[in-house]
Design an enzyme around this catalytic site. Structure first.
Site, PDB file in Angstrom:
ATOM      1  N   GLU A 138       1.569  -0.663  -4.970  1.00  8.73           N
ATOM      2  CA  GLU A 138       0.026   0.218  -5.344  1.00  8.73           C
ATOM      3  C   GLU A 138       0.998   1.575  -5.718  1.00  8.73           C
ATOM      4  O   GLU A 138       1.290   2.151  -4.152  1.00  8.73           O
ATOM      5  CB  GLU A 138      -0.851   0.440  -4.293  1.00  8.73           C
ATOM      6  CG  GLU A 138      -1.902   1.474  -4.892  1.00  8.73           C
ATOM      7  CD  GLU A 138      -2.203   2.752  -3.046  1.00  8.73           C
ATOM      8  OE1 GLU A 138      -3.284   3.072  -3.559  1.00  8.73           O
ATOM      9  OE2 GLU A 138      -1.616   2.129  -2.719  1.00  8.73           O
ATOM     10  N   ASP A 145       0.764  -1.323  -0.227  1.00 11.46           N
ATOM     11  CA  ASP A 145       0.176   0.807  -0.112  1.00 11.46           C
ATOM     12  C   ASP A 145       1.223   1.483   0.047  1.00 11.46           C
ATOM     13  O   ASP A 145       1.588   1.128   0.672  1.00 11.46           O
ATOM     14  CB  ASP A 145      -0.747   0.007   1.273  1.00 11.46           C
ATOM     15  CG  ASP A 145      -1.977   1.014   1.328  1.00 11.46           C
ATOM     16  OD1 ASP A 145      -2.659   1.591   1.056  1.00 11.46           O
ATOM     17  OD2 ASP A 145      -1.334   1.950   2.156  1.00 11.46           O
TER      18      ASP A 145
HETATM   19  C1  LIG Z   1      -5.853   1.507  -2.944  1.00  8.04           C
HETATM   20  C2  LIG Z   1      -5.116   1.394  -1.466  1.00  8.04           C
HETATM   21  O1  LIG Z   1      -5.160   0.945  -1.592  1.00  8.04           O
HETATM   22  N1  LIG Z   1      -5.519   2.954  -1.152  1.00  8.04           N
HETATM   23  C3  LIG Z   1      -5.270   3.186   0.177  1.00  8.04           C
HETATM   24  C4  LIG Z   1      -3.467   4.325   0.366  1.00  8.04           C
HETATM   25  O2  LIG Z   1      -3.171   4.022   1.221  1.00  8.04           O
HETATM   26  C5  LIG Z   1      -3.825   4.582   2.008  1.00  8.04           C
HETATM   27  C6  LIG Z   1      -2.954   5.294   3.302  1.00  8.04           C
HETATM   28  O3  LIG Z   1      -2.985   4.036   3.672  1.00  8.04           O
HETATM   29  C7  LIG Z   1      -5.737   4.054   2.091  1.00  8.04           C
HETATM   30  O4  LIG Z   1      -6.851   5.478   2.661  1.00  8.04           O
HETATM   31  C8  LIG Z   1      -5.812   3.818   0.674  1.00  8.04           C
HETATM   32  O5  LIG Z   1      -7.277   3.811   0.880  1.00  8.04           O
END
Ligand SMILES: CC(=O)N[C@H]1CO[C@H](CO)[C@@H](O)[C@@H]1O
Ligand SMILES: *[C@@H]1O[C@H](CO)[C@@H](O)[C@H](O)[C@H]1NC(C)=O
Ligand SMILES: *[C@@H]1O[C@H](CO)[C@@H](O)[C@H](O)[C@H]1NC(C)=O
Ligand SMILES: *[C@@H]1O[C@H](CO)[C@@H](O)[C@H](O)[C@H]1NC(C)=O
Ligand SMILES: *[C@@H]1O[C@H](CO)[C@@H](O)[C@H](O)[C@H]1NC(C)=O
Ligand SMILES: *[C@@H]1O[C@H](CO)[C@@H](O)[C@H](O)[C@H]1NC(C)=O
Ligand SMILES: *[C@@H]1O[C@H](CO)[C@@H](O)[C@H](O)[C@H]1NC(C)=O
Ligand SMILES: *[C@@H]1O[C@H](CO)[C@@H](O)[C@H](O)[C@H]1NC(C)=O
Ligand SMILES: [Ca+2]
Ligand SMILES: [Ca+2]
Length: 599
Positions: free
Chosen positions: A313, A240
């Site tokens: 991600e 993440d």
């Molecule tokens: C797509 C995804 O998982 N987004 C996450 C990115 O990180 C933030 C903080 O950890 C999350 O709020 C998001 O949902």
């Protein structure tokens, strides 16, 4: 590696209906000698993202849970999913729905226990399904024991997080944060902690303090987290918020530099107010991902079993994203998520008017920049984005699934996209997402991620078969009476039925190993050919606009000779599966998409 993918870019000029259009036809040719005819499991996997809170509630509290997932594994198997990644299920006060972890080594009680998790792994293994967990390295919850110890400056934990005194403003006597940095969810990224008498950095919510990756103890601790879950049988991790892991090193006086204004918005609380040159996409972050890959490979070497995968991600620029694949000497993540269908086109909110050139640009952006020898992947949506049907238009729901499955490489589906679920507008009173709650009633809709997170629609029964509780954590989309697994399974034709046919088609040798050629034939039509010597060739033609076209020649741009017949069609196409077509003169209704096979 003695072979490399050869990338060939051919520019064609096609005269169409009196106007001259430039259509780019791109050929991605793979060498396919005998040693290249086996692929690792993840390269041909059908990945599926489960958002556990909204998947299936087993105990009637209105919240999805692990036993709920276990009870639906047969469904995943039935639709052809081979691996699923779960959004976070770890212990958390749920300030950011599990992306704020208070214990990286335990399960959130409302989702279940470690025993439930072990049961999930066992039940998935029985069905040949792999489970991948979300790894949230950038931050923990402020309720994590590590943070509590760091607040107290306990030995070994003093520098676990990013702490700073800030500065006393000489003219006002007021203490100010160390820099102008902004959190992703509006407002300063620095929060004063009274007990420690320092600011801590939180690039996301106040309750998500950033771990300090410049501290080797933190790096080692997070590797322990990975090993802990590998020992419990996971097949890999989706990482993440990777770009945020490292921040710039402070200068000799311990100062963090301010970030420059971006010019995108006048709203000084919006994170896009600044250019994140010091808080995102730092080079050390790439190296950290390489280290995690090494850990996974070492684990396999020592303990055996299948390859463990890393999915990354990052919404960064493509040249940065591509670095995550690894470099010539060091391996990186197998799957740096390809978000081009999310960030490309007209941006993340509304691509309903995107034309064929726009689609091909998106496809080409990834395939042309991906390093040789790597595997592409296609992600149309996730829990942070509007639903595909809401971003690309409901008439294109099948088209998007067809593209995702037809293009070469890994396919990743966010739960519900196989049914054609769409966004639900959520009232301010029902809003739960911190990204929205940190704003206000008049502007929250710009920030909310709730509309794509509503409970999964299993049947036309009460509460969509998601829960026995009529009060669910987010409201259920009223369209569940027709958009649901049960109804779509029983129907003659449905998004789900087509999805299953696509999963089957994707298992052909041509779609797994074949070369790819694609082009925008005109403003309306995207054409893609997949071919492999000695095998059936396939052609996808999609009219992506709301006007019909006739006498379209896709044979020339695709170098497609011979006869083709229709093997799959969306309902927008007035086409009989099995009938022959003439590739040099096709007629397509608005939004019609066909997959053709050579005969
Ligand atoms: C797509 C995804 O998982 N987004 C996450 C990115 O990180 C933030 C903080 O950890 C999350 O709020 C998001 O949902
Ligand atoms: C139903 O869900 C609500 C929250 O959405 C919860 O307060 C209530 O306790 C649940 N009912 C049962 C029987 O668990
Ligand atoms: C000190 O505070 C004043 C008044 O709010 C402000 O204009 C000034 O920029 C501050 N100085 C610094 C160094 O932040
Ligand atoms: C590849 O990455 C590793 C780890 O970050 C680095 O040490 C090495 O210099 C890089 N090699 C090349 C060829 O860029
Ligand atoms: C997207 O744009 C189209 C065309 O401008 C418009 O009709 C549609 O309502 C928009 N959809 C959303 C979800 O904003
Ligand atoms: C089609 O899309 C391209 C790229 O997005 C754009 O430049 C072009 O103007 C569009 N064509 C029409 C006719 O709208
Ligand atoms: C909501 O926030 C915006 C941006 O900060 C502000 O302009 C607006 O006045 C606020 N509205 C309300 C009702 O508080
Ligand atoms: C379709 O084309 C094939 C190959 O040319 C031919 O054998 C077949 O008879 C055709 N079918 C129809 C219904 O025209
Ligand atoms: Ca539950
Ligand atoms: Ca960080």
């Amino acid at each position: 590696m003695s072979r490399f993918n050869k990338l060939l870019v051919v520019l064609l000029v096609a005269a169409l209906q009196s106007c001259l259009l430039e259509a780019a036809a791109v050929d991605l040719e793979r060498a396919t000698s005998s040693s290249d005819t086996t692929k690792d499991w993840w390269q041909v996997a059908q990945f599926y993202q489960i958002y556990p809170r909204s998947f299936k509630d087993s105990d009637g509290d209105g919240i999805g849970d692990l036993q709920g997932i276990i009870s639906k594994l047969d469904h995943l198997k039935d639709i052809g999913v081979t691996a699923t990644w779960l959004s976070p299920i770890f212990a958390s006060p749920m300030a950011d729905f599990g992306y704020d972890i208070s214990d990286f080594f335990d399960i959130q009680p409302e989702y279940g226990t470690l025993d439930d998790f072990d049961q999930l792994i066992a039940a998935a293994n029985e069905r040949g399904l792999k489970i991948i967990l979300d790894f949230v390295p950038n931050h923990s919850s402020d309720e994590n024991i590590w943070f509590k110890k760091s607040v107290k400056r306990e030995k070994g934990y003093e520098d676990y997080y990013v702490w700073h005194d800030g500065y006393l403003n000489a003219s006002t006597g007021v203490r100010e944060p160390p820099s102008n940095w902004l959190q992703a969810f509006r407002g300063s990224a620095w929060e004063w902690n009274d007990e420690r008498q320092q600011y801590y950095l939180h690039q996301f919510a106040v309750k998500q303090p950033d771990l300090n990756y410049r501290n080797p103890a933190v790096v080692a601790q997070m590797k322990r987290v990975l090993t802990f879950w590998l020992n419990r049988g996971v097949a890999g991790f989706r990482i993440d918020a990777v770009p945020w892991c490292f921040e710039v090193v402070p200068d000799a006086e311990g100062r963090y530099p301010d970030e420059p204004l971006s010019g995108y918005t006048d709203d000084p609380d919006d994170s896009s107010y600044l250019k994140h040159i010091y808080t995102q996409d730092q080079p050390e972050t790439v190296d950290m991902v390489y280290q995690w890959r090494t850990l996974l490979d070492d684990y396999k070497r020592i303990h055996g079993g299948d390859t463990r995968v890393l999915m990354v991600e990052t919404y960064s620029s493509l040249d940065y994203v591509m670095q995550f694949y690894g470099n010539r000497t060091t391996k990186g993540a197998q799957i740096p998520f390809n978000f081009q269908f999310i960030v490309g086109g007209n941006g993340d909110k509304n691509n309903t008017l995107l034309n064929a050139t726009g689609f091909v640009k998106i496809i080409n952006s990834w395939l042309s920049q991906m390093p040789a020898g790597q595997t592409a992947n296609w992600v149309m949506g996730n829990h942070d984005q509007r639903r595909v049907g809401s971003r690309y238009g409901e008439h294109r729901i099948d088209t998007m699934n067809m593209l995702q499955m037809f293009l070469p490489g890994v396919s990743v589906t966010y739960q519900g996209e196989e049914l054609g679920m769409t966004d639900l507008d959520i009232s301010w009173a029902d809003t739960r997402d911190p990204a929205a709650c940190n704003s206000n009633e008049s502007i929250y809709e710009q920030f909310t991620r709730d509309p794509a997170r509503t409970p999964f629609q299993w049947s036309s029964e009460a509460n969509a078969g998601f829960s026995t509780n009529s009060s669910t954590w987010l409201p259920i989309n009223p369209n569940y009476v027709t958009v649901n697994v049960e109804t779509e399974t029983a129907a003659d034709s449905s998004h789900l039925k087509l999805y299953k046919q696509l999963v089957t088609l994707r298992q052909t040798r041509t779609l797994q190993y074949g070369s790819t050629r694609y082009a925008a034939v005109n403003d309306n039509v995207v054409a893609i050919k997949r071919s492999l010597s000695g095998e059936t060739s396939y052609v996808l033609v999609a009219n992506v606009l709301d006007t019909s076209v006739s006498a379209v020649d896709v044979a020339t741009v695709l170098y497609a000779t011979g006869s083709y017949r229709i093997t799959l069609a969306n309902p927008e196409a007035n086409a009989a599966v099995g009938s022959n077509v003439t590739l040099s003169s096709l007629a397509l209704e608005p939004y019609a998409t066909l997959i053709l096979e050579s005969v």
